[in-house]
Design a protein around this motif. Structure first.
Motif, PDB file in Angstrom:
ATOM      1  N   HIS A  16       0.797  -1.230   0.000  1.00  0.00           N
ATOM      2  CA  HIS A  16       0.000   0.000   0.000  1.00  0.00           C
ATOM      3  C   HIS A  16       0.828   1.277   0.000  1.00  0.00           C
ATOM      4  N   CYS A  17       2.138   1.185   0.226  1.00  0.00           N
ATOM      5  CA  CYS A  17       3.017   2.355   0.171  1.00  0.00           C
ATOM      6  C   CYS A  17       3.120   2.823  -1.275  1.00  0.00           C
ATOM      7  N   LYS A  18       2.851   4.100  -1.523  1.00  0.00           N
ATOM      8  CA  LYS A  18       2.892   4.608  -2.902  1.00  0.00           C
ATOM      9  C   LYS A  18       4.219   5.283  -3.234  1.00  0.00           C
ATOM     10  N   GLY A  19       5.153   5.289  -2.280  1.00  0.00           N
ATOM     11  CA  GLY A  19       6.486   5.816  -2.568  1.00  0.00           C
ATOM     12  C   GLY A  19       6.569   7.327  -2.622  1.00  0.00           C
ATOM     13  N   CYS A  20       5.720   8.006  -1.861  1.00  0.00           N
ATOM     14  CA  CYS A  20       5.696   9.481  -1.924  1.00  0.00           C
ATOM     15  C   CYS A  20       6.946  10.101  -1.311  1.00  0.00           C
ATOM     16  N   GLY A  21       7.592   9.415  -0.385  1.00  0.00           N
ATOM     17  CA  GLY A  21       8.825   9.923   0.222  1.00  0.00           C
ATOM     18  C   GLY A  21       8.624  10.810   1.438  1.00  0.00           C
ATOM     19  N   ILE A  22       7.369  10.980   1.862  1.00  0.00           N
ATOM     20  CA  ILE A  22       7.115  11.845   3.027  1.00  0.00           C
ATOM     21  C   ILE A  22       7.802  11.283   4.275  1.00  0.00           C
ATOM     22  N   CYS A  23       7.766   9.975   4.436  1.00  0.00           N
ATOM     23  CA  CYS A  23       8.391   9.364   5.628  1.00  0.00           C
ATOM     24  C   CYS A  23       9.883   9.690   5.675  1.00  0.00           C
ATOM     25  N   ALA A  24      10.551   9.597   4.520  1.00  0.00           N
ATOM     26  CA  ALA A  24      11.995   9.878   4.479  1.00  0.00           C
ATOM     27  C   ALA A  24      12.258  11.347   4.774  1.00  0.00           C
ATOM     28  N   ARG A  25      11.371  12.203   4.304  1.00  0.00           N
ATOM     29  CA  ARG A  25      11.537  13.643   4.518  1.00  0.00           C
ATOM     30  C   ARG A  25      11.299  14.019   5.985  1.00  0.00           C
ATOM     31  N   GLU A  26      10.346  13.360   6.622  1.00  0.00           N
ATOM     32  CA  GLU A  26      10.019  13.693   8.011  1.00  0.00           C
ATOM     33  C   GLU A  26      10.904  12.982   9.026  1.00  0.00           C
ATOM     34  N   CYS A  27      11.584  11.940   8.610  1.00  0.00           N
ATOM     35  CA  CYS A  27      12.493  11.237   9.529  1.00  0.00           C
ATOM     36  C   CYS A  27      13.576  12.240   9.967  1.00  0.00           C
ATOM     37  N   PRO A  28      13.797  12.377  11.273  1.00  0.00           N
ATOM     38  CA  PRO A  28      14.763  13.391  11.733  1.00  0.00           C
ATOM     39  C   PRO A  28      16.129  13.222  11.052  1.00  0.00           C
ATOM     40  N   PRO A  29      16.715  14.320  10.558  1.00  0.00           N
ATOM     41  CA  PRO A  29      18.001  14.222   9.854  1.00  0.00           C
ATOM     42  C   PRO A  29      19.080  13.511  10.671  1.00  0.00           C
ATOM     43  N   LYS A  30      19.038  13.678  11.990  1.00  0.00           N
ATOM     44  CA  LYS A  30      20.072  13.016  12.805  1.00  0.00           C
ATOM     45  C   LYS A  30      19.915  11.503  12.780  1.00  0.00           C
ATOM     46  N   ALA A  31      18.683  11.039  12.577  1.00  0.00           N
ATOM     47  CA  ALA A  31      18.470   9.592  12.467  1.00  0.00           C
ATOM     48  C   ALA A  31      18.748   9.151  11.026  1.00  0.00           C
ATOM     49  N   GLY A  32      18.153   9.842  10.084  1.00  0.00           N
ATOM     50  CA  GLY A  32      18.356   9.502   8.668  1.00  0.00           C
ATOM     51  C   GLY A  32      18.123   8.019   8.412  1.00  0.00           C
ATOM     52  N   ALA A  33      17.010   7.533   8.959  1.00  0.00           N
ATOM     53  CA  ALA A  33      16.787   6.083   8.929  1.00  0.00           C
ATOM     54  C   ALA A  33      16.071   5.586   7.676  1.00  0.00           C
ATOM     55  N   ILE A  34      15.541   6.502   6.870  1.00  0.00           N
ATOM     56  CA  ILE A  34      14.812   6.051   5.676  1.00  0.00           C
ATOM     57  C   ILE A  34      15.440   6.658   4.430  1.00  0.00           C
ATOM     58  N   ALA A  35      15.738   5.804   3.465  1.00  0.00           N
ATOM     59  CA  ALA A  35      16.249   6.275   2.169  1.00  0.00           C
ATOM     60  C   ALA A  35      15.264   5.850   1.097  1.00  0.00           C
ATOM     61  N   MET A  36      15.022   6.728   0.131  1.00  0.00           N
ATOM     62  CA  MET A  36      14.152   6.373  -0.986  1.00  0.00           C
ATOM     63  C   MET A  36      15.043   5.818  -2.102  1.00  0.00           C
ATOM     64  N   VAL A  37      14.759   4.592  -2.486  1.00  0.00           N
ATOM     65  CA  VAL A  37      15.591   3.911  -3.484  1.00  0.00           C
ATOM     66  C   VAL A  37      14.722   3.554  -4.691  1.00  0.00           C
ATOM     67  N   ALA A  38      15.309   3.648  -5.882  1.00  0.00           N
ATOM     68  CA  ALA A  38      14.549   3.350  -7.104  1.00  0.00           C
ATOM     69  C   ALA A  38      14.020   1.914  -7.058  1.00  0.00           C
ATOM     70  N   GLU A  39      12.731   1.790  -7.291  1.00  0.00           N
ATOM     71  CA  GLU A  39      12.085   0.471  -7.281  1.00  0.00           C
ATOM     72  C   GLU A  39      12.736  -0.441  -8.313  1.00  0.00           C
ATOM     73  N   SER A  40      13.079   0.098  -9.478  1.00  0.00           N
ATOM     74  CA  SER A  40      13.683  -0.716 -10.545  1.00  0.00           C
ATOM     75  C   SER A  40      15.005  -1.319 -10.072  1.00  0.00           C
ATOM     76  N   GLU A  41      15.773  -0.524  -9.326  1.00  0.00           N
ATOM     77  CA  GLU A  41      17.068  -1.005  -8.815  1.00  0.00           C
ATOM     78  C   GLU A  41      16.856  -2.168  -7.833  1.00  0.00           C
ATOM     79  N   LEU A  42      15.877  -2.006  -6.952  1.00  0.00           N
ATOM     80  CA  LEU A  42      15.620  -3.044  -5.948  1.00  0.00           C
ATOM     81  C   LEU A  42      15.059  -4.305  -6.593  1.00  0.00           C
ATOM     82  N   ARG A  43      14.221  -4.131  -7.617  1.00  0.00           N
ATOM     83  CA  ARG A  43      13.658  -5.316  -8.300  1.00  0.00           C
ATOM     84  C   ARG A  43      14.755  -6.079  -9.035  1.00  0.00           C
ATOM     85  N   GLU A  44      15.700  -5.340  -9.617  1.00  0.00           N
ATOM     86  CA  GLU A  44      16.835  -6.004 -10.293  1.00  0.00           C
ATOM     87  C   GLU A  44      17.632  -6.821  -9.281  1.00  0.00           C
ATOM     88  N   LYS A  45      17.878  -6.212  -8.114  1.00  0.00           N
ATOM     89  CA  LYS A  45      18.629  -6.929  -7.059  1.00  0.00           C
ATOM     90  C   LYS A  45      17.877  -8.166  -6.611  1.00  0.00           C
TER      91      LYS A  45
END
Ligand code: SF4
Ligand code: SF4
Length: 115
Positions: A79-108
């Motif tokens: 159900h995640c649509k990949g909007c990136g809001i979670c990565a943007r709101e994650c505190p910079p000091k934590a930096g726990a979420i990275a948005m990665v290209a779906e195509s790259e992950l599917r290839e892996k």
């Protein structure tokens, strides 16, 4: 028309089966569909960096952050649509979420399965 189960059985409804204007007549019906199918970016969370501050959970517009016992345990990729809001709101000091290209992950994923 009540939201049809036809899609889930592989039979798509005809245009005359759809509600006029594409109105959603039943609350919560998106839970039955994989609305994350068209995502182009995937949030990847580093559990070791996560501080469980819950900001991603608060801000996610799709309720896709999975929380158990007050801790983030995953992301509902159906159900995640990949909007990136979670990565943007994650505190910079934590930096726990990275948005990665779906195509790259599917290839892996595909090459890992082939090995
Ligand atoms: S990318 Fe958007 S939809 Fe997906 S988990 Fe993050 S905030 Fe929610
Ligand atoms: S916003 Fe970042 S640090 Fe906070 S719970 Fe989510 S992933 Fe963890």
């Amino acid at each position: 028309m009540k939201t049809s189960e036809k899609d889930l059985e592989g039979n798509k409804p005809g245009w005359h089966d759809l509600p006029r204007g594409g109105l959603i007549l039943e609350p919560g019906s998106a839970a039955r569909y994989k609305t994350g199918d068209w995502r182009t970016l995937r949030p990847v969370r580093d559990a070791e960096k996560c501080r469980n501050c819950m900001l991603c959970w608060i801000y996610c517009p799709d309720g896709a952050i999975i929380v158990e016992d007050g801790k983030v345990v995953g992301i509902d990729l159906d159900h995640c649509k990949g909007c990136g809001i979670c990565a943007r709101e994650c505190p910079p000091k934590a930096g726990a979420i990275a948005m990665v290209a779906e195509s790259e992950l599917r290839e892996k994923d595909a090459s890992a399965k082939a090995e």
